[in-house]
Design a protein around this motif. Structure first.
Motif, mmCIF file in Angstrom:
data_model
loop_
_atom_site.group_PDB
_atom_site.id
_atom_site.type_symbol
_atom_site.label_atom_id
_atom_site.label_comp_id
_atom_site.label_asym_id
_atom_site.label_seq_id
_atom_site.Cartn_x
_atom_site.Cartn_y
_atom_site.Cartn_z
ATOM 1 N N GLU A 218 0.855 -1.186 0.000
ATOM 2 C CA GLU A 218 0.000 0.000 0.000
ATOM 3 C C GLU A 218 0.900 1.249 0.000
ATOM 4 O OE1 GLU A 218 -3.343 0.230 -0.056
ATOM 5 O OE2 GLU A 218 -3.634 -1.957 -0.104
ATOM 6 N N ILE A 219 0.662 2.142 -0.933
ATOM 7 C CA ILE A 219 1.386 3.409 -0.994
ATOM 8 C C ILE A 219 0.383 4.531 -0.736
ATOM 9 C CG2 ILE A 219 2.793 4.956 -2.401
ATOM 10 C CD1 ILE A 219 3.659 2.517 -4.039
ATOM 11 N N ALA A 220 0.616 5.280 0.330
ATOM 12 C CA ALA A 220 -0.241 6.416 0.668
ATOM 13 C C ALA A 220 0.530 7.710 0.401
ATOM 14 C CB ALA A 220 -0.666 6.343 2.129
ATOM 15 N N ILE A 221 -0.009 8.543 -0.446
ATOM 16 C CA ILE A 221 0.661 9.773 -0.878
ATOM 17 C C ILE A 221 -0.061 10.979 -0.279
ATOM 18 C CG2 ILE A 221 1.277 11.200 -2.877
ATOM 19 C CD1 ILE A 221 1.051 8.471 -4.503
ATOM 20 N N LYS A 222 0.703 11.891 0.274
ATOM 21 C CA LYS A 222 0.150 13.158 0.755
ATOM 22 C C LYS A 222 0.729 14.275 -0.092
ATOM 23 C CE LYS A 222 -0.583 16.031 4.857
ATOM 24 N NZ LYS A 222 -0.300 16.202 6.317
ATOM 25 N N GLY A 223 -0.119 14.914 -0.902
ATOM 26 C CA GLY A 223 0.326 15.973 -1.777
ATOM 27 C C GLY A 223 0.188 17.349 -1.137
ATOM 28 N N VAL A 224 0.260 18.361 -1.961
ATOM 29 C CA VAL A 224 0.087 19.740 -1.503
ATOM 30 C C VAL A 224 -1.137 20.312 -2.219
ATOM 31 C CG1 VAL A 224 1.095 22.036 -1.365
ATOM 32 C CG2 VAL A 224 2.565 20.004 -1.133
ATOM 33 N N ALA A 225 -2.201 20.544 -1.460
ATOM 34 C CA ALA A 225 -3.437 21.055 -2.032
ATOM 35 C C ALA A 225 -3.394 22.574 -2.129
ATOM 36 C CB ALA A 225 -4.628 20.614 -1.177
ATOM 37 N N MET A 226 -4.000 23.110 -3.179
ATOM 38 C CA MET A 226 -3.976 24.551 -3.411
ATOM 39 C C MET A 226 -5.115 24.883 -4.370
ATOM 40 S SD MET A 226 -2.235 27.296 -2.635
ATOM 41 C CE MET A 226 -0.837 26.396 -1.910
ATOM 42 N N GLU A 236 0.967 20.352 -5.526
ATOM 43 C CA GLU A 236 1.529 19.035 -5.861
ATOM 44 C C GLU A 236 0.369 18.047 -5.773
ATOM 45 O OE1 GLU A 236 5.019 18.174 -3.560
ATOM 46 O OE2 GLU A 236 6.065 19.995 -4.234
ATOM 47 N N ASN A 237 -0.215 17.761 -6.921
ATOM 48 C CA ASN A 237 -1.461 16.992 -7.009
ATOM 49 C C ASN A 237 -1.190 15.507 -6.762
ATOM 50 O OD1 ASN A 237 -3.818 15.654 -7.885
ATOM 51 N ND2 ASN A 237 -4.315 17.344 -9.276
ATOM 52 N N ALA A 238 -1.739 14.986 -5.696
ATOM 53 C CA ALA A 238 -1.500 13.583 -5.329
ATOM 54 C C ALA A 238 -1.987 12.626 -6.405
ATOM 55 C CB ALA A 238 -2.168 13.280 -3.991
ATOM 56 N N MET A 274 -6.944 15.728 -4.767
ATOM 57 C CA MET A 274 -5.744 16.532 -4.923
ATOM 58 C C MET A 274 -4.781 16.374 -3.741
ATOM 59 S SD MET A 274 -5.372 20.666 -5.135
ATOM 60 C CE MET A 274 -6.988 20.797 -5.873
ATOM 61 N N GLU A 275 -5.315 16.317 -2.550
ATOM 62 C CA GLU A 275 -4.480 16.319 -1.343
ATOM 63 C C GLU A 275 -3.829 14.978 -1.056
ATOM 64 O OE1 GLU A 275 -4.996 17.070 3.482
ATOM 65 O OE2 GLU A 275 -6.745 16.843 2.180
ATOM 66 N N LYS A 276 -4.539 13.893 -1.341
ATOM 67 C CA LYS A 276 -3.997 12.583 -0.972
ATOM 68 C C LYS A 276 -4.479 11.523 -1.947
ATOM 69 C CE LYS A 276 -7.715 11.832 2.381
ATOM 70 N NZ LYS A 276 -8.044 11.573 3.803
ATOM 71 N N ALA A 277 -3.686 10.472 -2.078
ATOM 72 C CA ALA A 277 -4.028 9.357 -2.958
ATOM 73 C C ALA A 277 -3.470 8.069 -2.375
ATOM 74 C CB ALA A 277 -3.470 9.590 -4.357
ATOM 75 N N ASN A 278 -4.115 6.986 -2.733
ATOM 76 C CA ASN A 278 -3.692 5.663 -2.266
ATOM 77 C C ASN A 278 -3.586 4.706 -3.433
ATOM 78 O OD1 ASN A 278 -3.770 5.668 0.909
ATOM 79 N ND2 ASN A 278 -5.563 6.818 0.248
ATOM 80 N N GLY A 311 7.435 18.895 -1.790
ATOM 81 C CA GLY A 311 6.543 19.197 -0.683
ATOM 82 C C GLY A 311 5.646 18.049 -0.272
ATOM 83 N N SER A 312 5.710 16.947 -0.999
ATOM 84 C CA SER A 312 4.825 15.798 -0.754
ATOM 85 C C SER A 312 5.566 14.685 -0.023
ATOM 86 C CB SER A 312 4.262 15.278 -2.080
ATOM 87 O OG SER A 312 3.514 16.279 -2.734
ATOM 88 N N THR A 313 4.810 13.841 0.625
ATOM 89 C CA THR A 313 5.378 12.707 1.358
ATOM 90 C C THR A 313 4.587 11.442 1.021
ATOM 91 O OG1 THR A 313 3.958 13.150 3.270
ATOM 92 C CG2 THR A 313 6.156 14.148 3.274
ATOM 93 N N TYR A 314 5.152 10.298 1.417
ATOM 94 C CA TYR A 314 4.433 9.038 1.183
ATOM 95 C C TYR A 314 4.820 8.023 2.243
ATOM 96 C CZ TYR A 314 8.612 6.573 -0.501
ATOM 97 O OH TYR A 314 9.828 5.963 -0.589
ATOM 98 N N THR A 315 3.977 7.027 2.396
ATOM 99 C CA THR A 315 4.322 5.841 3.179
ATOM 100 C C THR A 315 4.233 4.621 2.273
ATOM 101 O OG1 THR A 315 2.022 5.520 3.934
ATOM 102 C CG2 THR A 315 3.482 6.849 5.336
ATOM 103 N N PHE A 316 5.073 3.633 2.545
ATOM 104 C CA PHE A 316 5.169 2.425 1.727
ATOM 105 C C PHE A 316 5.051 1.236 2.679
ATOM 106 C CE2 PHE A 316 7.367 -0.876 -0.660
ATOM 107 C CZ PHE A 316 7.088 -0.596 -1.999
#
Length: 411
Positions: A218-226, A236-238, A274-278, A311-316
């Motif tokens: 599972e990859i969880a992405i946290k982008g930058v919403a604007m 930074e669109n997730a 936009m803010e997050k994706a999985n 500016g974005s982060t993720y977990t793996f």
């Protein structure tokens, strides 16, 4: 025996037992217990006196030993009650093509669905057989109600023929195999078996002692919403990040481009705003080294993509699903060797194979119950083109009988 096993099969497939990976319960769907209750009742009716359905939806039962030998191993025969959520299993209308004479089989409920010889060459070996299909609007459920019908028919044969010498035989019908949770709640102490056999394979005569090793990622992405009107240099669109990861997956390591002993990286789900994706993946390989190599590649792809989005982060997150059962079965070669001999005694040429997938036996083997996979006779699993031969189901019943006899003879 063919009529008996087919009658059972036709009775079982009309019961909707699809599992649901989104459900946290065990079983994941209560409707699986509808089949479980029927099986427990039928086992009791044929004389399996301890047959019962437990709170987790499993069916247990024992066929007592008929031998005076006290050193015969206790064998378990097992199959799963659930059908795959990949295609509808509601309102199954089985059709029987009597004395199949070759050629493509057009399904009556959806005439665009055709079981073609060019795509399923095994049909050439089934001329003269009675072939069971769905009507084309649902899957059939041969995976694994064929295995259930075969075990039930063998159980009745053993009960009605006490002169056949065999050790104690345990029966186990599981839930939720199709979503990877089939043996989560199995009570091995209550089962009390030395080893087992899943009746969950395909072509008649096949014994499988090897599966993929399997992980989920599972990859969880946290982008930058604007606000898009003020996003220049900031957003930074997730969703775009997730799409870039998918786009970079190697095309030659996908299920649709691999076969034999090649593994794969397979995206199974994507969701986001936009803010997050999985992203959800399953990773498969026949070796642990190959599995870890593919996971490292997937994480490198993710890292490379994320480098462009500071500016974005993720977990793996990696979750083990099951391991290649060959690691365990190679320590007990007689389990597979006896199955090979039983298939031969049942009138077939045995074929040893590997599964590009897993069975309950994969997990059971590492839980302490070595458990290879024997053919059940079905084909085109998880699809409206699924089919099974009555005669091949009969051969599976004979294989079960011969296998039990063989273990008693050689004890």
């Amino acid at each position: 025996m063919a009529d008996s096993v087919t009658d059972r099969f036709l009775r079982y497939v009309v019961i909707d037992t699809q599992s649901d990976a989104r459900s946290p319960t065990q079983p994941s769907t209560e409707k699986q217990k509808n089949l479980g209750r029927l099986l427990a009742e039928e086992l009791l009716a044929i004389g399996v006196t301890d047959a019962h359905l437990d709170e987790h939806g499993y069916v247990y039962g024992t066929i007592p030993a008929t031998t005076s030998k006290n050193n015969v191993p206790v064998i378990c025969f097992t199959a799963h009650m659930d059908t795959a959520p990949d295609f509808s299993g509601t309102g199954v209308k089985p059709q029987v093509v009597k004395n199949y004479q070759g050629g493509d089989i057009q399904l009556v409920g959806d005439r665009t669905q055709v079981i073609r010889v060019s795509e399923h060459p095994v049909l050439k070996d089934l001329v003269g057989h009675d072939i069971v299909t769905s009507d084309g609007t649902t899957l059939l459920g041969a995976d694994d109600k064929a295995g259930i019908a075969e075990i039930m028919s063998a159980a009745e044969f053993f009960i009605n023929n006490p002169d056949i010498k065999h050790g104690a035989i345990r029966i186990l019908f599981t839930t939720d195999e199709e979503i990877g949770r089939g043996v989560d709640k199995v009570d091995l102490k209550k089962l009390g078996a030395d080893f087992g056999y899943t009746m969950d394979g395909e072509t008649a005569g096949t014994i499988e002692d090897e599966t993929f090793s399997a992980d989920a990622v599972e990859i969880a992405i946290k982008g930058v919403a604007m606000h898009p009107g003020f996003a220049y240099g900031k957003m930074e669109n997730a969703i775009r990040i997730a799409g870039a990861i998918i786009d970079r997956l190697p095309k030659d390591q996908a299920p649709e481009t691999t076969k034999g002993r090649d593994g794969f990286i397979h995206p199974t789900g994507i969701s986001g705003v936009m803010e997050k994706a999985n992203l959800s993946f399953i990773v498969r390989d026949f070796t642990e080294e190959g599995l870890k190599t593919k996971e490292a590649l997937l994480e490198k792809i993710t890292n490379d993509v994320m480098a462009g989005y500071p500016g974005s982060t993720y977990t793996f997150t990696v979750k083990e699903q099951y391991c290649n059962m060959k690691v365990v079965l190679d320590r007990h070669p007689e389990i597979v060797e006896y199955a090979v001999e039983a298939i031969r005694r049942a009138g077939m040429e045995p074929v040893r194979g590997s599964i590009r997938g897993g069975t309950d036996g994969s997990r059971l083997s590492f839980m302490g119950l070595p458990c290879p996979n024997i053919f059940a006779g079905g084909h085109a699993f998880h699809s409206p083109l699924e089919f099974v031969s009555s005669q091949d189901m009969e051969k599976a019943v004979k294989t079960i009988v011969e296998l039990a006899r063989l273990w008693e003879e050689r004890a």
